[in-house]
Write a protein that holds these residues in place. Structure first.
Motif, short mmCIF file in Angstrom:
data_model
loop_
_atom_site.label_atom_id
_atom_site.label_comp_id
_atom_site.label_asym_id
_atom_site.label_seq_id
_atom_site.Cartn_x
_atom_site.Cartn_y
_atom_site.Cartn_z
N GLY A 295 13.92 13.39 2.97
CA GLY A 295 12.73 12.92 3.68
C GLY A 295 12.99 11.59 4.38
N TRP A 296 13.72 10.71 3.71
CA TRP A 296 14.04 9.41 4.34
C TRP A 296 14.99 9.60 5.53
N VAL A 297 15.86 10.60 5.44
CA VAL A 297 16.75 10.90 6.58
C VAL A 297 15.90 11.33 7.78
N PRO B 8 0.81 -1.22 0.00
CA PRO B 8 0.00 0.00 0.00
C PRO B 8 0.85 1.27 0.00
N ALA B 9 0.21 2.37 -0.36
CA ALA B 9 0.76 3.72 -0.19
C ALA B 9 1.92 4.06 -1.11
N SER B 10 1.84 3.56 -2.32
CA SER B 10 2.74 3.99 -3.38
C SER B 10 4.21 3.77 -3.00
N ASP B 11 5.10 4.55 -3.59
CA ASP B 11 6.53 4.35 -3.29
C ASP B 11 6.84 4.68 -1.84
N THR B 12 6.20 5.71 -1.31
CA THR B 12 6.45 6.09 0.09
C THR B 12 6.12 4.92 1.01
N GLY B 13 5.01 4.26 0.74
CA GLY B 13 4.63 3.10 1.56
C GLY B 13 5.70 2.03 1.49
N TYR C 251 9.42 1.08 -6.03
CA TYR C 251 8.96 2.07 -7.02
C TYR C 251 7.44 2.11 -7.01
N SER C 252 6.90 3.09 -7.72
CA SER C 252 5.44 3.22 -7.78
C SER C 252 4.99 3.13 -9.24
N TRP C 253 3.74 2.73 -9.42
CA TRP C 253 3.22 2.55 -10.79
C TRP C 253 3.08 3.86 -11.55
N GLN C 254 2.99 4.96 -10.80
CA GLN C 254 2.65 6.25 -11.42
C GLN C 254 3.82 6.93 -12.13
N LYS C 255 5.00 6.36 -12.06
CA LYS C 255 6.16 7.07 -12.60
C LYS C 255 6.45 6.66 -14.05
N VAL C 256 7.53 5.88 -14.26
CA VAL C 256 8.03 5.69 -15.63
C VAL C 256 7.01 5.01 -16.55
N SER D 8 15.32 16.42 -2.17
CA SER D 8 14.21 16.41 -1.22
C SER D 8 13.75 15.02 -0.75
N PHE D 9 13.61 14.06 -1.67
CA PHE D 9 13.07 12.77 -1.24
C PHE D 9 14.06 12.01 -0.36
N GLY D 10 15.34 12.03 -0.74
CA GLY D 10 16.36 11.40 0.10
C GLY D 10 16.38 12.05 1.48
N PHE E 135 19.32 4.81 -0.02
CA PHE E 135 19.60 5.86 -1.02
C PHE E 135 18.53 5.85 -2.11
N THR E 136 18.53 6.92 -2.87
CA THR E 136 17.59 7.09 -3.98
C THR E 136 18.38 6.88 -5.27
N TRP E 137 17.89 6.03 -6.17
CA TRP E 137 18.68 5.82 -7.41
C TRP E 137 18.69 7.09 -8.25
N ASN E 138 17.51 7.66 -8.42
CA ASN E 138 17.41 8.91 -9.18
C ASN E 138 16.74 9.96 -8.30
N GLY E 139 17.46 11.04 -8.04
CA GLY E 139 16.89 12.13 -7.23
C GLY E 139 15.92 12.91 -8.10
N THR E 140 14.64 12.69 -7.90
CA THR E 140 13.64 13.24 -8.81
C THR E 140 13.62 14.77 -8.80
N THR E 141 13.99 15.37 -7.68
CA THR E 141 13.86 16.83 -7.61
C THR E 141 15.14 17.57 -7.98
N CYS F 119 16.99 0.78 -1.73
CA CYS F 119 17.05 1.76 -2.83
C CYS F 119 15.65 2.22 -3.25
N ASP F 120 15.41 3.51 -3.13
CA ASP F 120 14.20 4.12 -3.66
C ASP F 120 14.46 4.37 -5.15
N ALA F 121 13.86 3.52 -5.97
CA ALA F 121 14.14 3.61 -7.43
C ALA F 121 12.90 4.08 -8.19
N THR F 122 12.06 4.85 -7.52
CA THR F 122 10.75 5.11 -8.13
C THR F 122 10.82 5.89 -9.44
N SER F 123 11.79 6.80 -9.57
CA SER F 123 11.87 7.52 -10.85
C SER F 123 12.99 6.98 -11.72
C1 LIG Z 1 12.48 9.67 -5.33
C2 LIG Z 1 11.07 9.68 -4.87
N1 LIG Z 1 10.74 9.02 -3.76
C3 LIG Z 1 9.47 8.99 -3.31
C4 LIG Z 1 8.46 9.64 -3.98
C5 LIG Z 1 7.06 9.58 -3.45
O1 LIG Z 1 6.33 8.76 -4.28
P1 LIG Z 1 4.82 8.37 -4.03
O2 LIG Z 1 4.05 9.64 -4.04
O3 LIG Z 1 4.53 7.46 -5.16
O4 LIG Z 1 4.75 7.70 -2.71
C6 LIG Z 1 8.74 10.32 -5.17
C7 LIG Z 1 7.69 11.04 -5.90
O5 LIG Z 1 7.93 11.83 -6.76
C8 LIG Z 1 10.08 10.35 -5.61
O6 LIG Z 1 10.38 10.98 -6.73
#
Ligand SMILES: Cc1ncc(COP(=O)(O)O)c(C=O)c1O
Length: 377
Positions: free
Chosen positions: A100-102, A69-74, A185-190, A96-98, A137-143, A164-168
């Motif tokens: 957030g995990w800190v 549940p709860a997308s990549d964050t979950g 990862y989450s379904w809503q990305k790539v 920003s996302f990395g 760590f985040t594979w790709n820093g989305t921001t 590894c947060d590989a969502t993007s």
């Molecule tokens: C690197 C990274 N981690 C986590 C998230 C949060 O993803 P979600 O909203 O699918 O939980 C995002 C969303 O852009 C993201 O880019």
């Protein structure tokens, strides 16, 4: 002069990302709606998600692929809450996302983690990472549009786990599975699926940790991956922890079928690479715009972040916002302003569902919006 050609699809958001080309709501009419997700047919559809995702991503047979549940964050939080605390922890954050995990690990789990950070545009010193600890760590820093260049910095014989947060990144970049113990990862990305569900991929070593370690903090039902010290295998076989959206499941399965139709993982990567190259060629020819990423080897091929570098710009943040707004109003690019915590600029999603022709059609508009805003200052 305003360009004449417009992108056919102006959706360049970095999440939710553009649907796959040819997507139509009508295609979802066959979704298994109004049925129990525990029914045989529904479970088969949900299980198909894990099977097809594994197939396209080339995930080894001894890894577990589950829907949570709860997308990549979950998925990331479930992994951190379930696994961390058994040994030291190193957190890597460069956007920003990395970051957030800190915060989660330091303030909520209250673990005394080693935190390696870098400013937007850079990576922390990957050579300084201690792999006797668990590493998040985040594979790709989305921001920031900065990704790790590859997995070479991760040793094969590490003692700690890599989370590894590989969502993007997933589906648009090569992921070295032997170096990744937990991948999310989450379904809503790539693939341009729907949000709400996250994917959790576990290596045999991650499963071993789950079955041998019980964290000292409480775990809500939504995070629980073990029962009586054993992995709940059902989560990885279509028996989700709670109710999934069968509409989102159907949409994601169709996205996976589309992924196969464009050549699987290599086709998907090639599409993102071509989109990014179109922007790189544009940037190369202009002296007023540049990537936020300093090192070309770390340039994201999905969330491409740009900054304006022209001396004539008086207020960088206002200027970038005005350019993004102008392009949005013209209907040529939606949601391309930099992320709220990131340096001023633009962020253009180049993931695999984006057509290169649309990126190419957008770029002359960027020239136009830039010149118009310079004149309007
Ligand atoms: C690197 C990274 N981690 C986590 C998230 C949060 O993803 P979600 O909203 O699918 O939980 C995002 C969303 O852009 C993201 O880019």
């Amino acid at each position: 002069m305003k360009p004449e050609r417009r992108p056919r699809r102006p959706q360049f958001s970095s999440g939710p990302c553009a649907k796959r080309p040819g997507w139509s709501l009508a295609n979802l009419e066959g979704a298994l709606l109004g049925r129990s997700h525990r029914s045989g047919p529904a479970r088969d559809r949900i299980r198909e998600v894990s099977i097809r995702s594994r197939e396209i991503l080339g995930i080894p047979a001894d890894y577990h692929v589950g829907i949570v549940p709860a997308s990549d964050t979950g998925a990331v939080e479930m992994a951190m809450w379930s696994l961390l605390g058994a040994r030291g922890v190193t957190m890597l954050a460069w956007e920003s996302f990395g970051a957030g995990w800190v915060t989660d690990v330091a303030k909520q789990l209250k673990l005394d983690a080693t935190v390696l950070t870098a400013d937007y545009g850079h990576l922390p010193d990957l050579a300084a990472v201690d792999f006797s600890t668990d590493v998040v760590f985040t594979w790709n820093g989305t921001t920031s549009g900065v990704r790790v260049p590859n997995g070479d910095w991760i040793p094969a014989d590490r003692d700690g786990l890599t989370i590894c947060d590989a969502t993007s990144a997933a589906f648009a970049m090569e992921l070295p599975w032997d170096k990744l113990d937990v991948t999310t990862y989450s379904w809503q990305k790539v693939l341009g699926g729907e949000a709400a569900h996250g994917m959790l991929i576990l290596s045999p070593r991650a499963v071993e940790r789950l079955e041998s370690y019980t964290p000292p903090w409480p775990l809500p039902k939504i995070f629980r991956l073990t029962k009586g010290g054993k992995l709940i295998e059902g989560v990885f076989r279509g028996e989700t922890i709670n109710t999934p959206s069968m509409l989102a499941v159907e949409d994601y399965l169709q996205a996976l079928a589309w992924a196969r139709s464009v050549g699987g993982l290599h086709g998907l990567i090639a599409r993102a690479d071509a989109n990014t190259k179109a922007i790189a060629d544009f940037v190369e020819m202009r002296d007023w715009i540049d990537f936020l990423a300093h090192d070309p080897a770390t340039l994201s091929t999905t969330s491409v972040c740009l900054k304006f570098t022209d001396d004539r710009i008086k207020d960088g943040a206002a200027f970038a916002k005005a350019v993004a707004k102008r392009l949005d109003t013209e209907g040529v690019a939606h949601d391309i302003g930099a992320y709220r915590d990131a340096p001023a600029g633009l962020r253009i999603w180049c993931g695999s569902t984006i057509e290169t022709a649309d990126v190419e059609a957008l770029l002359p508009w960027l020239d136009w919006a830039f010149e118009t805003e310079i004149a309007a200052q």
